[in-house]
Design a protein around this motif. Structure first.
Motif, PDB file in Angstrom:
ATOM      1  N   PRO A  70       0.861  -1.308  -0.054  1.00 32.87           N
ATOM      2  CA  PRO A  70      -0.047  -0.023  -0.026  1.00 32.87           C
ATOM      3  C   PRO A  70       0.861   1.311  -0.071  1.00 32.87           C
ATOM      4  O   PRO A  70       1.986   1.242   0.466  1.00 32.87           O
ATOM      5  CB  PRO A  70      -0.647  -0.103   1.312  1.00 32.87           C
ATOM      6  CG  PRO A  70       0.038  -0.926   2.065  1.00 32.87           C
ATOM      7  CD  PRO A  70       0.712  -1.973   1.141  1.00 32.87           C
ATOM      8  N   SER A  72       0.452   5.957   0.090  1.00 35.65           N
ATOM      9  CA  SER A  72      -0.593   7.084   0.442  1.00 35.65           C
ATOM     10  C   SER A  72      -0.049   8.133  -0.401  1.00 35.65           C
ATOM     11  O   SER A  72       0.965   8.498  -0.828  1.00 35.65           O
ATOM     12  CB  SER A  72      -0.270   7.614   1.672  1.00 35.65           C
ATOM     13  OG  SER A  72      -0.656   6.193   2.662  1.00 35.65           O
ATOM     14  N   ASN A  79      -2.964   4.302   2.457  1.00 37.26           N
ATOM     15  CA  ASN A  79      -2.821   2.947   2.327  1.00 37.26           C
ATOM     16  C   ASN A  79      -3.661   2.209   1.186  1.00 37.26           C
ATOM     17  O   ASN A  79      -4.610   1.431   1.492  1.00 37.26           O
ATOM     18  CB  ASN A  79      -3.160   2.237   3.861  1.00 37.26           C
ATOM     19  CG  ASN A  79      -2.354   2.852   4.701  1.00 37.26           C
ATOM     20  OD1 ASN A  79      -1.041   2.947   4.509  1.00 37.26           O
ATOM     21  ND2 ASN A  79      -2.699   3.191   6.119  1.00 37.26           N
ATOM     22  N   VAL A  80      -3.473   2.505   0.099  1.00 38.20           N
ATOM     23  CA  VAL A  80      -4.395   2.049  -1.112  1.00 38.20           C
ATOM     24  C   VAL A  80      -3.336   1.256  -2.094  1.00 38.20           C
ATOM     25  O   VAL A  80      -2.239   1.459  -1.945  1.00 38.20           O
ATOM     26  CB  VAL A  80      -5.028   3.350  -1.630  1.00 38.20           C
ATOM     27  CG1 VAL A  80      -6.032   3.846  -0.592  1.00 38.20           C
ATOM     28  CG2 VAL A  80      -4.035   4.351  -2.348  1.00 38.20           C
ATOM     29  N   ALA A  81      -3.788   0.898  -3.011  1.00 35.69           N
ATOM     30  CA  ALA A  81      -3.189   0.057  -4.245  1.00 35.69           C
ATOM     31  C   ALA A  81      -3.364   0.926  -5.310  1.00 35.69           C
ATOM     32  O   ALA A  81      -2.458   0.960  -6.364  1.00 35.69           O
ATOM     33  CB  ALA A  81      -3.857  -1.085  -4.344  1.00 35.69           C
ATOM     34  N   LYS A  97      -7.709  -1.098  -2.718  1.00 40.97           N
ATOM     35  CA  LYS A  97      -6.880  -1.357  -1.739  1.00 40.97           C
ATOM     36  C   LYS A  97      -6.455  -2.740  -1.954  1.00 40.97           C
ATOM     37  O   LYS A  97      -6.835  -3.707  -2.379  1.00 40.97           O
ATOM     38  CB  LYS A  97      -7.464  -1.317  -0.316  1.00 40.97           C
ATOM     39  CG  LYS A  97      -7.863   0.356  -0.251  1.00 40.97           C
ATOM     40  CD  LYS A  97      -8.523   0.399   1.365  1.00 40.97           C
ATOM     41  CE  LYS A  97      -8.729   1.752   1.625  1.00 40.97           C
ATOM     42  NZ  LYS A  97      -9.117   2.012   3.199  1.00 40.97           N
ATOM     43  N   GLN A  98      -5.036  -2.875  -1.430  1.00 38.74           N
ATOM     44  CA  GLN A  98      -4.324  -4.329  -1.463  1.00 38.74           C
ATOM     45  C   GLN A  98      -5.220  -5.523  -0.877  1.00 38.74           C
ATOM     46  O   GLN A  98      -5.099  -6.402  -1.448  1.00 38.74           O
ATOM     47  CB  GLN A  98      -3.024  -3.945  -0.706  1.00 38.74           C
ATOM     48  CG  GLN A  98      -2.087  -3.228  -1.341  1.00 38.74           C
ATOM     49  CD  GLN A  98      -1.613  -3.280  -2.710  1.00 38.74           C
ATOM     50  OE1 GLN A  98      -2.058  -4.441  -3.377  1.00 38.74           O
ATOM     51  NE2 GLN A  98      -0.834  -2.549  -3.425  1.00 38.74           N
ATOM     52  N   TYR A 117      -8.949  -5.226  -8.214  1.00 38.62           N
ATOM     53  CA  TYR A 117      -9.022  -4.486  -7.160  1.00 38.62           C
ATOM     54  C   TYR A 117     -10.460  -3.746  -6.810  1.00 38.62           C
ATOM     55  O   TYR A 117     -11.013  -3.090  -7.929  1.00 38.62           O
ATOM     56  CB  TYR A 117      -7.856  -3.244  -6.742  1.00 38.62           C
ATOM     57  CG  TYR A 117      -6.396  -3.811  -6.782  1.00 38.62           C
ATOM     58  CD1 TYR A 117      -5.994  -4.342  -5.775  1.00 38.62           C
ATOM     59  CD2 TYR A 117      -6.019  -3.880  -8.205  1.00 38.62           C
ATOM     60  CE1 TYR A 117      -4.545  -4.731  -5.850  1.00 38.62           C
ATOM     61  CE2 TYR A 117      -4.574  -4.253  -8.189  1.00 38.62           C
ATOM     62  CZ  TYR A 117      -3.870  -4.720  -7.017  1.00 38.62           C
ATOM     63  OH  TYR A 117      -2.607  -5.044  -7.221  1.00 38.62           O
TER      64      TYR A 117
END
Length: 674
Positions: A70, A72, A79-81, A97-98, A117
């Motif tokens: 992840p 930012s 905390n994203v993909a 997101k992961q 995702y």
């Protein structure tokens, strides 16, 4: 304890299956094609490995992507993909997101594997294209249709067996940590389960409620003696040639102690045999034969009473038919007589009208005749419809059931009332249709009043507020899907914000509530029906685990507890939820079968499908509970990708189940009894 053991086995198998089947966002393994590992392409410093990628087709947004780990960016993407960023860098939107990563190996030869995702209504597909280049490249293919984003990742790591895992990569728990967690969970279940069994079933108190207390207290002594014996044997010091005999309490040599121990073992065998005999006697103890005989007597008694009741019904039906024929005959004669009189009066009136003159005596005669007709009509109605001689069913000698009938005694509800109906004989013609089953509840519902005190009392309960918030949450999800997906409204984020707020509020209210369900597990032991009791215990265990995993994920969300792979715990939660709803539906199925069995016993000749449907529909609490559980079943199935996920259908199903649950909580009469 067999119920608790079954529950533990089912939950353990479910958790073990979820650990095996969960997807890893860094690595994918196929038995036919090999392994894809993209962990070496990821940035581990919290930034995107492929930042600010511009789509090939004109767009007002750029995209950032970091495989495996992840990252930012901006105020929103935490905390994203995958993140969507406006070109002026003022707006950011989360696309995936992961912990939502799903791998797809491809339909066949010539198709590339993909990673998917998801985040709320948004869906991202990253196609992995195998190349020989040492430099990885990400191509943004754009958004088509709305909320569906496509990318193509070109790298040698996208090839099957192209890259090996980087050192330190690979999220998730290690095998040793998983073993320790499972061991601790089993230890807690062992202590709580056996303590509850000793407390409830064996009626123990104090330290005696601890499981196998004698063994655990003596274990340190056994360990000490074993270590001492091994040490002295190894050093050759001896010291255990003489010891205290457990039989005669004297200090003897080892040979005599062995002889005395044989005597103790022989006596122990005698007691064991007696214990086994008592165990067999207790296990074989049963009163089923007596209950079967009593049930046969009850069935014989019921058949006799039904025959007697049928005879009374046939007799009363015959009397009613005869009365009907008599009244119709008298009514026809009365109509003919009055018709003749009316024709005579009508002829007089026509003559007077044609002559254009009438005397006072003639007017008095007409008035007298009209009054006589009215009096005769009124008297006829009284004689035939208000008189008890035709419709008197208060014959207590014939209509009452035999007072000496066994095993029950018939007691009339009211004096001067019918034994089979609460309607008085004088009111029989006017209240012929008062027995309709649906009139009373509708009348009660129309006259019911909801006071402000009841509303305050309901909303002051945690369960009441949770049901209200859940209804708003899923209704907002449905409205967000409707306005964004169906009507194409871009600014439909209001409903998404409301849904997120309600979901977070409910998670906070559930913090620590998994402890409350231990009481429900203990109460399931007191249910006489073992099948229903087992289901109640299993449902309570699933509810407790659901609350536990939900609390763990909430603590991880606020960074109080760090989880290396939160997706696994999310999968655990959905699987426990699915098992919970499945057990509730199984309980509904047993209730339906029981209602069919009772209905077929009272009407043995009517076993049609329509009859069974009427029996099911007549049980309102069972209908409400079944529909609620069927609606709830779709949500975990769609979250686990067992069925196709549709946010609109999820919102609709959740809203319906929430409203039905709200109705059950408001009115206890719509809840299934234990």
């Amino acid at each position: 304890m067999s119920r608790v053991t079954n529950c533990i086995v089912v939950i353990f198998v479910s958790v073990l299956f979820s650990v095996i089947s969960s997807d890893d966002p860094c690595r994918f393994e196929s038995k036919e094609k090999g392994v894809i590992d993209i962990s070496s392409l990821a940035n581990k410093d919290g930034k995107a490995a492929f930042p600010d990628e511009t789509p090939s087709v004109g767009s007002n947004f750029i995209y950032s992507y970091n495989p495996c780990k992840p990252f930012s960016e901006g105020d929103t993407c935490k905390n994203v993909a995958v993140c969507q960023v406006s070109k002026d860098k003022t707006l950011t939107f989360i696309l995936g997101k992961q912990d939502s990563a799903k791998w797809n190996a491809g339909a066949g030869a010539g198709t590339n594997p993909t990673i998917e995702y998801t985040f709320e209504l948004k869906h991202v597909t990253v196609e992995l294209e195998c190349t020989d280049s040492a430099t990885a490249e990400l191509l943004a293919l754009g958004e088509s249709p709305i909320n569906n984003y496509k990318f193509r990742l070109q790298s040698k790591c996208a090839c099957w067996n192209g890259c090996k895992a980087a050192s330190g990569s690979g999220g998730g728990l290690s095998g040793g940590l998983v073993f320790i967690i499972i061991l601790l969970v089993l230890a807690v279940v062992y202590i709580i389960g056996f303590a509850a069994y000793n407390k409830v079933r064996l009626q123990r108190s104090g330290l005696d409620v601890l499981p196998h207390r004698t063994f655990w207290v003596a274990l340190p002594v056994y360990a000490r003696d074993g270590v001492t014996y091994i040490f002295r044997r190894a050093t050759g010091k001896g010291g255990l040639e003489y010891t205290v005999c457990l039989h005669c309490k004297q200090q003897l040599c080892v040979e005599h102690i062995l002889q005395h121990n044989e005597e103790l073992i022989r006596q122990a065998h005698v007691y064991c045999n007696q214990f086994n005999e008592l165990t067999q006697q207790i296990e074989s103890l049963s009163f089923e034969q007596e209950f079967t005989l009593a049930e046969e007597h009850l069935n014989i008694w019921m058949d006799k009473q039904m025959k007697q009741l049928n005879e009374i019904y046939q007799q009363r039906l015959f009397e009613l038919t005869e009365t009907h024929l008599t009244i119709n005959k008298n009514l026809a004669h009365f109509k003919q007589t009055q018709r003749n009189r009316l024709e005579d009066i009508e002829q007089r009136l026509i003559n007077s009208k044609s002559n254009k003159q009438i005397s006072i005596e003639q007017l008095h005669q007409l008035k007298t005749i009209v009054e006589q007709l009215q009096e005769e009509l009124h008297q006829f109605q009284i004689d035939h419809f208000k008189n008890d001689r035709y419709l008197d069913y208060d014959n207590t000698q014939n209509s009452r059931l035999n007072a000496d009938a066994k095993p029950f005694e018939y007691v009339p509800k009211k004096e001067q009332s019918n034994s089979f109906s609460s309607v008085q004989p004088d009111d029989f013609p006017n209240r012929l249709f008062d027995g309709c089953a649906f009139v009373t509840p509708i009348h009660q519902m129309s006259n019911s009043k909801i006071s402000l005190d009841e509303i305050i009392r309901f909303t002051s309960r945690t369960a009441g507020r949770d049901k209200i918030y859940r209804t708003i949450q899923y209704a907002s999800r449905f409205l967000a899907w409707y306005y964004i997906k169906k009507r194409g409204v871009v600014n439909g984020e209001l409903f998404q914000n409301v849904e997120s707020m309600m979901s977070l509020t409910r998670k906070g209210m559930r913090l620590g509530r998994f402890v409350d369900y231990v009481k429900n597990v203990l109460e399931s032991f007191h249910i006489r029906n073992k099948r229903i009791g087992t289901l109640f215990g299993l449902i309570a265990v699933c509810q407790g685990l659901f609350m536990f995993f939900d609390n763990i994920l909430l603590l991880h969300r606020f960074k109080i507890l760090h989880l290396t792979n939160a997706q696994r715990f999310q999968q655990y939660l959905y699987q426990v939820w699915l098992l919970w709803v499945s057990c509730a539906l199984t309980r509904d199925y047993y209730e339906i079968q029981a209602s069919f069995h009772i209905g077929q016993y009272h009407q043995k000749q009517d076993k049609s499908l329509m009859r069974q449907a009427n029996l099911f529909w007549a049980n309102k609490p069972l209908v409400i509970d079944t529909i609620k559980n069927l609606c709830d079943l779709y949500i975990p199935l769609s979250n686990l990708n067992v069925v196709r996920a549709n946010p609109g259908l999820q919102g609709f199903a959740g809203t319906v189940s929430s409203l039905l649950g709200l109705l059950q909580l408001w009115d206890k009469s719509y809840q299934l009894s234990s």
